[in-house]
Design a protein around this motif. Sequence first.
Motif, PDB file in Angstrom:
ATOM      1  N   PRO A 282       0.824  -1.201   0.000  1.00  0.00           N
ATOM      2  CA  PRO A 282       0.000   0.000   0.000  1.00  0.00           C
ATOM      3  C   PRO A 282       0.859   1.252   0.000  1.00  0.00           C
ATOM      4  N   ARG A 283       0.304   2.323  -0.550  1.00  0.00           N
ATOM      5  CA  ARG A 283       1.024   3.597  -0.600  1.00  0.00           C
ATOM      6  C   ARG A 283       0.032   4.736  -0.443  1.00  0.00           C
ATOM      7  N   VAL A 284       0.516   5.831   0.077  1.00  0.00           N
ATOM      8  CA  VAL A 284      -0.329   7.015   0.204  1.00  0.00           C
ATOM      9  C   VAL A 284      -0.539   7.606  -1.181  1.00  0.00           C
ATOM     10  N   ALA A 285      -1.794   7.677  -1.600  1.00  0.00           N
ATOM     11  CA  ALA A 285      -2.118   8.236  -2.911  1.00  0.00           C
ATOM     12  C   ALA A 285      -2.393   9.721  -2.838  1.00  0.00           C
ATOM     13  N   GLN A 286      -2.901  10.182  -1.687  1.00  0.00           N
ATOM     14  CA  GLN A 286      -3.278  11.588  -1.575  1.00  0.00           C
ATOM     15  C   GLN A 286      -3.535  11.940  -0.118  1.00  0.00           C
ATOM     16  N   THR A 287      -3.300  13.173   0.234  1.00  0.00           N
ATOM     17  CA  THR A 287      -3.696  13.732   1.521  1.00  0.00           C
ATOM     18  C   THR A 287      -4.630  14.900   1.248  1.00  0.00           C
ATOM     19  N   VAL A 288      -5.873  14.763   1.684  1.00  0.00           N
ATOM     20  CA  VAL A 288      -6.913  15.751   1.406  1.00  0.00           C
ATOM     21  C   VAL A 288      -7.072  16.669   2.621  1.00  0.00           C
ATOM     22  N   THR A 289      -7.124  17.958   2.399  1.00  0.00           N
ATOM     23  CA  THR A 289      -7.395  18.900   3.477  1.00  0.00           C
ATOM     24  C   THR A 289      -8.888  18.894   3.787  1.00  0.00           C
ATOM     25  N   THR A 290      -9.246  18.675   5.064  1.00  0.00           N
ATOM     26  CA  THR A 290     -10.648  18.655   5.483  1.00  0.00           C
ATOM     27  C   THR A 290     -10.878  19.815   6.453  1.00  0.00           C
ATOM     28  N   ALA A 291     -10.933  19.538   7.741  1.00  0.00           N
ATOM     29  CA  ALA A 291     -11.071  20.586   8.755  1.00  0.00           C
ATOM     30  C   ALA A 291     -10.640  20.006  10.089  1.00  0.00           C
ATOM     31  N   ARG A 292     -10.140  20.849  10.956  1.00  0.00           N
ATOM     32  CA  ARG A 292      -9.714  20.403  12.283  1.00  0.00           C
ATOM     33  C   ARG A 292     -10.871  19.692  12.995  1.00  0.00           C
ATOM     34  N   GLY A 293     -10.580  18.555  13.585  1.00  0.00           N
ATOM     35  CA  GLY A 293     -11.568  17.807  14.342  1.00  0.00           C
ATOM     36  C   GLY A 293     -12.358  16.794  13.529  1.00  0.00           C
ATOM     37  N   ALA A 294     -12.193  16.775  12.208  1.00  0.00           N
ATOM     38  CA  ALA A 294     -12.953  15.851  11.355  1.00  0.00           C
ATOM     39  C   ALA A 294     -12.286  14.476  11.373  1.00  0.00           C
ATOM     40  N   ARG A 295     -12.502  13.739  12.456  1.00  0.00           N
ATOM     41  CA  ARG A 295     -11.774  12.489  12.649  1.00  0.00           C
ATOM     42  C   ARG A 295     -12.668  11.253  12.606  1.00  0.00           C
ATOM     43  N   THR A 296     -13.966  11.426  12.437  1.00  0.00           N
ATOM     44  CA  THR A 296     -14.846  10.274  12.222  1.00  0.00           C
ATOM     45  C   THR A 296     -15.496  10.416  10.853  1.00  0.00           C
ATOM     46  N   MET A 297     -15.834   9.274  10.228  1.00  0.00           N
ATOM     47  CA  MET A 297     -16.318   9.345   8.845  1.00  0.00           C
ATOM     48  C   MET A 297     -17.134   8.109   8.506  1.00  0.00           C
ATOM     49  N   ALA A 298     -17.813   8.213   7.356  1.00  0.00           N
ATOM     50  CA  ALA A 298     -18.498   7.079   6.750  1.00  0.00           C
ATOM     51  C   ALA A 298     -18.229   7.119   5.251  1.00  0.00           C
ATOM     52  N   LEU A 299     -18.123   5.938   4.649  1.00  0.00           N
ATOM     53  CA  LEU A 299     -17.887   5.819   3.214  1.00  0.00           C
ATOM     54  C   LEU A 299     -19.175   5.387   2.526  1.00  0.00           C
ATOM     55  N   ASP A 300     -19.495   6.026   1.406  1.00  0.00           N
ATOM     56  CA  ASP A 300     -20.642   5.631   0.596  1.00  0.00           C
ATOM     57  C   ASP A 300     -20.147   4.690  -0.505  1.00  0.00           C
ATOM     58  N   PRO A 301     -20.499   3.404  -0.467  1.00  0.00           N
ATOM     59  CA  PRO A 301     -19.979   2.468  -1.475  1.00  0.00           C
ATOM     60  C   PRO A 301     -20.522   2.706  -2.873  1.00  0.00           C
ATOM     61  N   ARG A 302     -21.613   3.465  -2.994  1.00  0.00           N
ATOM     62  CA  ARG A 302     -22.187   3.724  -4.313  1.00  0.00           C
ATOM     63  C   ARG A 302     -21.516   4.901  -5.014  1.00  0.00           C
ATOM     64  N   THR A 303     -21.363   6.016  -4.310  1.00  0.00           N
ATOM     65  CA  THR A 303     -20.773   7.205  -4.922  1.00  0.00           C
ATOM     66  C   THR A 303     -19.281   7.311  -4.646  1.00  0.00           C
ATOM     67  N   HIS A 304     -18.780   6.517  -3.697  1.00  0.00           N
ATOM     68  CA  HIS A 304     -17.373   6.530  -3.270  1.00  0.00           C
ATOM     69  C   HIS A 304     -16.994   7.839  -2.587  1.00  0.00           C
ATOM     70  N   ARG A 305     -17.996   8.536  -2.072  1.00  0.00           N
ATOM     71  CA  ARG A 305     -17.732   9.747  -1.310  1.00  0.00           C
ATOM     72  C   ARG A 305     -17.512   9.414   0.161  1.00  0.00           C
ATOM     73  N   VAL A 306     -16.822  10.311   0.834  1.00  0.00           N
ATOM     74  CA  VAL A 306     -16.545  10.174   2.263  1.00  0.00           C
ATOM     75  C   VAL A 306     -17.242  11.313   2.987  1.00  0.00           C
ATOM     76  N   TYR A 307     -17.945  10.967   4.070  1.00  0.00           N
ATOM     77  CA  TYR A 307     -18.663  11.949   4.881  1.00  0.00           C
ATOM     78  C   TYR A 307     -17.973  12.067   6.233  1.00  0.00           C
ATOM     79  N   LEU A 308     -17.662  13.301   6.642  1.00  0.00           N
ATOM     80  CA  LEU A 308     -17.010  13.572   7.911  1.00  0.00           C
ATOM     81  C   LEU A 308     -17.791  14.649   8.653  1.00  0.00           C
TER      82      LEU A 308
END
Length: 342
Positions: A282-308
Motif C-alpha cells: 500500500p502507498r499514500v495516494a493523496q492527503t486531502v485537506t478537510t477541517a480540524r476535528g474531522a476524525r470520524t467518517m463514513a464511506l458511501d460504497p455507491r458514490t465513493h464519497r466520504v462523509y465527515l
Amino acid sequence: MRAIAGLGAALAILSGAAPAPSHPRPPYHLLRRVVLGGEGWWDYVTMDPVRRRLFIAHATQVLVVDADRGTVIGRIPDTPGVHGTALAQALGRGFISDGADSTVTIFNLRTLRVLSRVRVTGRNPDAIVYEPVTRRVFTMNGGSDNATAIDAATGAVVGTIALGGRPEFAVADGRGRVYVNLEDRSELTSFDARTLAAAAPWSLAPCEEPSGLAIDTARRRLFSGCANQLMAVTDADQGRVLDTVPIGAHVDANAFDAATGLAFSSNGDGTLTVVDARGPHPRVAQTVTTARGARTMALDPRTHRVYLVTAAFGPPPAPTPEHPHPRPSVVPGTFELLVVGR
C-alpha cells in the motif's frame, strides 16, 4: 504526428514504462460543507446505502441526514453518551450504543421509531457492529474490556466475550468472525460470532494505540489507524502486520472501498489520508485537506464519497483534578457535515 505518437508509445513499451492513462482520475477534494447545528461533541458516522441516510452520533441523540441532499430528516433522541450505530438491513433494524447508561437503543430503520432498549453486560458500550452470519449485534464495552452479544431479531443478550484490553473499532468479515482493535495494548484480537470464543491477540507493532479499523474482505486485509500516525495493514488470517503507511495525526476512523481498492484514514489534524491498497504494497495516494476535528467518517460504497463531521472550537474549560487536560469547547451551532469526493 501519428508517427511521433506511435514511436513514443513503442519507446515506452521497450523501456518498461506504461503509457499514461488518457483520462486520469481527478483527486479527492472537499465538495461540500453543510451546517447541521446543535451543540456538543460527536462520534461515529454510519452510512445506510439502501435508504441513502447517514446516522451521526451527536451529543445525546443520533441525527439522521439525507446523504444526497445534506438535510436533517430525523432524530433519534435520548441516547446518552451516544457512540455509534449498527444496521441490520435484513431485519430492518438499527442499534445505537449509549455509553453513558450502558444500553443499546433498538429502532426501526424505515420509521426511526425506537423499539426497545437493552442493557449490555459491561460499561460504556462504544463501537457497535452487526454480524450477518449469526444475525447478532456486538457492542465493544470500553469501560469493562469486554463485548456484549445481542440477538438482533429479539434484542436478547446472548453472551459476553472477555477481550483482554480496551476495545475500539470493530469489523465483521462476513464469515462469522469479528475483529477489534485493543487500544491500550496496541493489539488486534478477534472472536467467533457463533461460539463467542476469543482468539489470542496479535501485536500491531510498530502501530501504537489503534483506533479506526476497516477490512478488505476479498483480500483478507485489515487496516488499523494508529495514534503514532501510521496505518497498519494486517493479514486477517495469520495476524501478521504486512505493511505500514504514514497518515495524519489524531486518527479515529478508517474505511475501505472495495470497488476502488482505496483505504481512508480520517485525522483530527484536518486531513484525510487516501491509501492505494490495490498492489502488493500500500502507498499514500493523496492527503486531502478537510477541517480540524474531522476524525470520524463514513464511506458511501455507491458514490465513493466520504462523509465527515466537525465543528468550530472555542477555548477549553479550566482544568480540574478529574480532567487535567480538558478538551476545547465546541462553539454552539457550528456542527457541520463535510462531503469529500472526486
